[in-house]
Design a protein around this motif. Structure first.
Motif, mmCIF file in Angstrom:
data_model
loop_
_atom_site.group_PDB
_atom_site.id
_atom_site.type_symbol
_atom_site.label_atom_id
_atom_site.label_comp_id
_atom_site.label_asym_id
_atom_site.label_seq_id
_atom_site.Cartn_x
_atom_site.Cartn_y
_atom_site.Cartn_z
ATOM 1 N N TYR A 48 25.496 11.273 60.568
ATOM 2 C CA TYR A 48 24.255 10.506 60.663
ATOM 3 C C TYR A 48 23.061 11.410 60.940
ATOM 4 C CZ TYR A 48 25.833 5.742 60.083
ATOM 5 O OH TYR A 48 26.290 4.567 59.532
ATOM 6 N N LEU A 49 23.257 12.473 61.737
ATOM 7 C CA LEU A 49 22.161 13.411 61.964
ATOM 8 C C LEU A 49 21.760 14.090 60.652
ATOM 9 C CD1 LEU A 49 23.315 15.061 65.324
ATOM 10 C CD2 LEU A 49 21.339 13.556 65.013
ATOM 11 N N SER A 50 22.729 14.444 59.826
ATOM 12 C CA SER A 50 22.429 15.048 58.519
ATOM 13 C C SER A 50 21.759 14.042 57.591
ATOM 14 C CB SER A 50 23.719 15.570 57.880
ATOM 15 O OG SER A 50 24.317 16.557 58.687
ATOM 16 N N ARG A 51 22.212 12.797 57.656
ATOM 17 C CA ARG A 51 21.616 11.759 56.811
ATOM 18 C C ARG A 51 20.151 11.530 57.170
ATOM 19 N NH1 ARG A 51 23.433 5.412 57.229
ATOM 20 N NH2 ARG A 51 21.449 4.535 56.527
ATOM 21 N N GLN A 65 11.657 14.693 58.449
ATOM 22 C CA GLN A 65 12.736 14.884 59.428
ATOM 23 C C GLN A 65 13.455 16.192 59.146
ATOM 24 O OE1 GLN A 65 13.595 12.981 61.993
ATOM 25 N NE2 GLN A 65 12.362 11.154 61.642
ATOM 26 N N ARG A 66 13.931 16.840 60.175
ATOM 27 C CA ARG A 66 14.769 18.025 60.011
ATOM 28 C C ARG A 66 16.044 17.833 60.824
ATOM 29 N NH1 ARG A 66 15.066 21.484 64.207
ATOM 30 N NH2 ARG A 66 13.599 21.223 65.949
ATOM 31 N N CYS A 67 17.095 18.485 60.378
ATOM 32 C CA CYS A 67 18.386 18.331 61.055
ATOM 33 C C CYS A 67 18.373 19.121 62.361
ATOM 34 C CB CYS A 67 19.519 18.825 60.160
ATOM 35 S SG CYS A 67 21.168 18.482 60.832
ATOM 36 N N PRO A 68 18.640 18.485 63.489
ATOM 37 C CA PRO A 68 18.668 19.212 64.765
ATOM 38 C C PRO A 68 19.751 20.291 64.759
ATOM 39 C CG PRO A 68 18.626 16.832 65.119
ATOM 40 C CD PRO A 68 18.892 17.043 63.671
ATOM 41 N N ARG A 69 19.470 21.396 65.391
ATOM 42 C CA ARG A 69 20.422 22.506 65.418
ATOM 43 C C ARG A 69 21.451 22.300 66.527
ATOM 44 N NH1 ARG A 69 17.334 28.125 65.447
ATOM 45 N NH2 ARG A 69 19.512 28.799 65.257
ATOM 46 N N ASN A 70 22.705 22.590 66.178
ATOM 47 C CA ASN A 70 23.779 22.553 67.174
ATOM 48 C C ASN A 70 24.916 23.447 66.690
ATOM 49 O OD1 ASN A 70 25.343 20.969 65.308
ATOM 50 N ND2 ASN A 70 24.240 19.147 66.021
ATOM 51 N N VAL A 86 24.715 13.591 71.250
ATOM 52 C CA VAL A 86 24.249 12.309 71.802
ATOM 53 C C VAL A 86 22.780 12.415 72.193
ATOM 54 C CG1 VAL A 86 24.470 10.756 73.784
ATOM 55 C CG2 VAL A 86 26.512 11.483 72.549
ATOM 56 N N GLY A 87 22.401 13.507 72.851
ATOM 57 C CA GLY A 87 20.991 13.699 73.192
ATOM 58 C C GLY A 87 20.113 13.802 71.968
ATOM 59 N N GLN A 88 20.568 14.519 70.926
ATOM 60 C CA GLN A 88 19.790 14.641 69.689
ATOM 61 C C GLN A 88 19.654 13.300 68.988
ATOM 62 O OE1 GLN A 88 22.107 17.630 67.670
ATOM 63 N NE2 GLN A 88 20.917 19.337 68.529
#
Length: 444
Positions: A179-182, A189-194, A232-234
Motif C-alpha cells: 500500500y505504501l508503494s501504491r 507522493q513519494r514512497c517512504p524509505r525503509n 505503521v508510522g509511515q
C-alpha cells in the motif's frame, strides 16, 4: 434468455407426449436419501425464523428463500467446493429438485460465486438459538430418550497456515509495503524509505532453512518488528496527508487496525510479557489458539463448540472463537435441552472436566443421574447406579464423540474455508444440522 427458473413456476408448462420423464425423476427423488432429507428439514419454518424472504425490489432472485437454505444443506451434504457444487447442480436433476430450481441444459449456471453470495446473505440473518428451536420442534416426534442429556465440546478448525511469529509479521510487513508503494504512484507522493528490501532478503534466506536456530529466529523477529513499527508510522503519516480522501475501503482500515494490534502483541511477547487474546491470523483476526491437549495436536485454531446430544441428534449450546471451559456450562446444557424439548432431564453423561462440586450439587438437587464417578459413601443400590454410570459413559464416548469425527470427515467441517466470522458460524451450523437431518432418516 433465462438460465434458471423456479420449479413452482415451470412445472405446469412441462409437457411430454409419450413419457413424463420429469415425473419419473421426481418420483425417484422422493424415494432417494436426498429426497427424504428434503422432506425432513423444515425449510419454511427455518426461513420464517431467520427472516429470509424473497426480494421484492429489483430483479427477482434465482433461488427462493427455501432454495437458498437447501443449497447450503446440499453443500454440507456433498462436501463440494462452490465451483463443483454449481457444476453438479447444472447436470443433476435431483440436486435441482432439492433446491427447487430448473436449469436449462443449454444455458447452465457459470458463476459459482452465487453460492458465496447466498452464504453471506443467510449468515447475516442466522440466529442459532432461534433456528434450533424450530428444528427441535420438527424432529421431536421422532426422538426417544428426551430425558437423557449428553454433552461434550470440540474445535472446528479454520483453514489457515500454522501461525508462527515470523510468518505473521512478514504478512503484515508485506501488505503495508504494497500500500505504501501504491500510494507513492499517485501525483505528489513519494514512497517512504525503509529497510523493506534488506529485511525481505533476510526473511527469504531464513524461510528456506530446513532447521532454524533459536538465535536466528529471534534476529528475524527483531528485524521484522522494527520494520513493521516504521511502516505503521509511515502509513499513519500518509493517511493524515490524504485526510478523508475516498478510495480506501472499510476493509483496509480494519486490516490496518489488526496489524497495529499484531505489532503491539508481538512486541510485548518479544520482551517476555504475557499476552491475552493473541491474534494468530491477519485475515481471520477473530480466531484464537484453542489449547486442547491432544496427543497429535496440542493447539487448534478455530471455533470451539459445546454440544448437547439427544438420541444421537446434536445441538449447539455455545460457540466461541475464544477458549472457554466447557466444564462450567453443564447447567446451561441441561437448561437448553429442557427448553428445546419441554422435557425434564433425568440423566446426564459428560466427561471428567465436568466433574466439579458445583455440578454435583446442581444434579443432586434436581435428582439427575450422572456418569460421574461416585464420591462419598457407597449407596444401598450402588450396583444399579454403577451400571447406569457405565451405560451413560459408554453411550457418550461412542455416539457423541463419534459424531464429531463423522461431521469433520463427511460434512466439510475438517478445515472450514470461510473468510469471515459470520460465514464460518453458518458453515459450522449447517455441517452439524445436515448430519442431524441424515441421522433423522433412520428414525422416521
Amino acid at each position: 434468455m433465462v438460465k434458471i427458473q423456479k420449479i413452482s413456476r415451470l412445472e405446469p408448462t412441462l409437457g411430454f407426449t409419450e413419457f413424463d420423464i420429469y415425473q419419473c425423476y421426481k418420483s425417484s427423488f422422493e424415494s432417494s436419501e436426498l429426497g427424504r432429507l428434503h422432506a425432513l428439514f423444515p425449510f419454511k419454518s427455518f426461513c420464517q425464523s431467520t427472516g429470509l424472504v424473497s426480494s421484492r425490489v429489483g430483479r427477482p432472485s434465482l433461488f427462493s428463500p427455501e432454495g437458498k437454505v437447501a443449497l447450503m444443506l446440499l453443500k454440507s451434504y456433498t462436501g463440494f467446493s462452490d465451483a463443483d457444487l454449481v457444476s453438479h447442480l447444472n447436470g443433476n436433476i435431483h440436486f435441482q429438485l432439492f433446491c427447487g430450481v430448473y436449469i436449462h441444459p443449454s444455458r447452465p449456471l457459470t458463476n459459482h460465486k452465487i453460492v458465496s453470495a447466498i452464504r453471506t446473505d443467510i449468515a447475516g440473518l442466522l440466529n442459532v438459538e432461534r433456528v434450533q428451536e424450530v428444528l427441535a420442534v420438527a424432529w421431536k416426534p421422532y426422538l426417544e430418550n428426551l430425558h437423557v442429556c449428553m454433552t461434550d465440546a470440540t474445535c472446528y478448525e479454520s483453514y489457515s497456515r500454522y501461525p508462527t511469529s515470523p510468518k505473521l509479521l512478514w504478512e503484515s510487513v508485506n501488505w503495508l509495503q504494497q500500500y505504501l508503494s501504491r500510494f507513492s504512484r499517485e501525483p505528489g507522493q513519494r514512497c517512504p524509505r525503509n529497510k523493506f528490501a534488506d529485511v525481505s532478503r533476510r526473511y527469504l534466506a531464513y524461510s528456506k532453512k530446513r532447521k532454524r536456530k533459536r538465535s536466528s529466529t529471534r534476529m528475524i523477529k527483531r528485524g521484522l518488528l522494527r520494520l513493521l513499527g516504521k511502516q505503521v508510522g509511515q502509513m499513519k503519516e500518509v493517511l493524515d496527508k490524504r485526510g478523508k480522501e475516498p478510495g480506501l475501503s472499510p476493509g483496509f482500515h480494519e486490516r490496518f487496525s489488526v496489524i497495529q494490534k499484531v505489532l503491539d502483541q508481538k512486541t510485548r511477547l518479544f520482551d517476555g510479557q504475557k499476552v491475552s487474546g493473541r491474534i494468530v491470523s491477519v485475515d481471520k483476526h477473530y480466531t484464537r489458539p484453542i489449547v486442547r491437549g491432544k496427543e497429535t495436536r496440542s493447539v487448534e485454531f478455530g471455533a470451539k463448540v459445546n454440544n448437547i446430544q439427544v438420541d444421537g441428534i446434536s445441538f449447539i449450546e455455545h460457540l466461541s472463537f475464544n477458549a472457554f471451559n466447557e466444564g462450567t456450562r453443564l447447567q446451561q446444557c441441561i437448561e437448553l435441552q429442557q427448553r428445546l424439548f419441554k422435557t425434564r432431564v433425568k440423566a446426564v453423561a459428560a466427561d471428567a472436566i465436568h466433574v466439579t462440586n458445583a455440578n454435583r450439587k446442581y444434579c443432586t438437587r434436581r435428582r439427575i443421574h450422572t456418569s460421574f464417578v461416585r464420591k462419598g459413601r457407597v449407596a444401598a443400590d450402588e450396583d444399579q447406579r454403577k451400571q447406569l454410570r457405565s451405560a451413560l459413559s459408554r453411550e457418550r464416548a461412542t455416539r457423541l464423540e463419534g459424531s464429531f469425527g463423522t461431521r469433520k470427515q463427511h460434512y466439510s467441517l475438517d478445515k472450514i474455508k470461510a473468510r469471515i466470522k459470520e460465514n464460518e458460524i453458518l458453515w459450522i451450523f449447517f455441517g452439524i444440522h445436515t448430519a442431524n437431518a441424515v441421522k433423522m432418516i433412520e428414525k422416521v
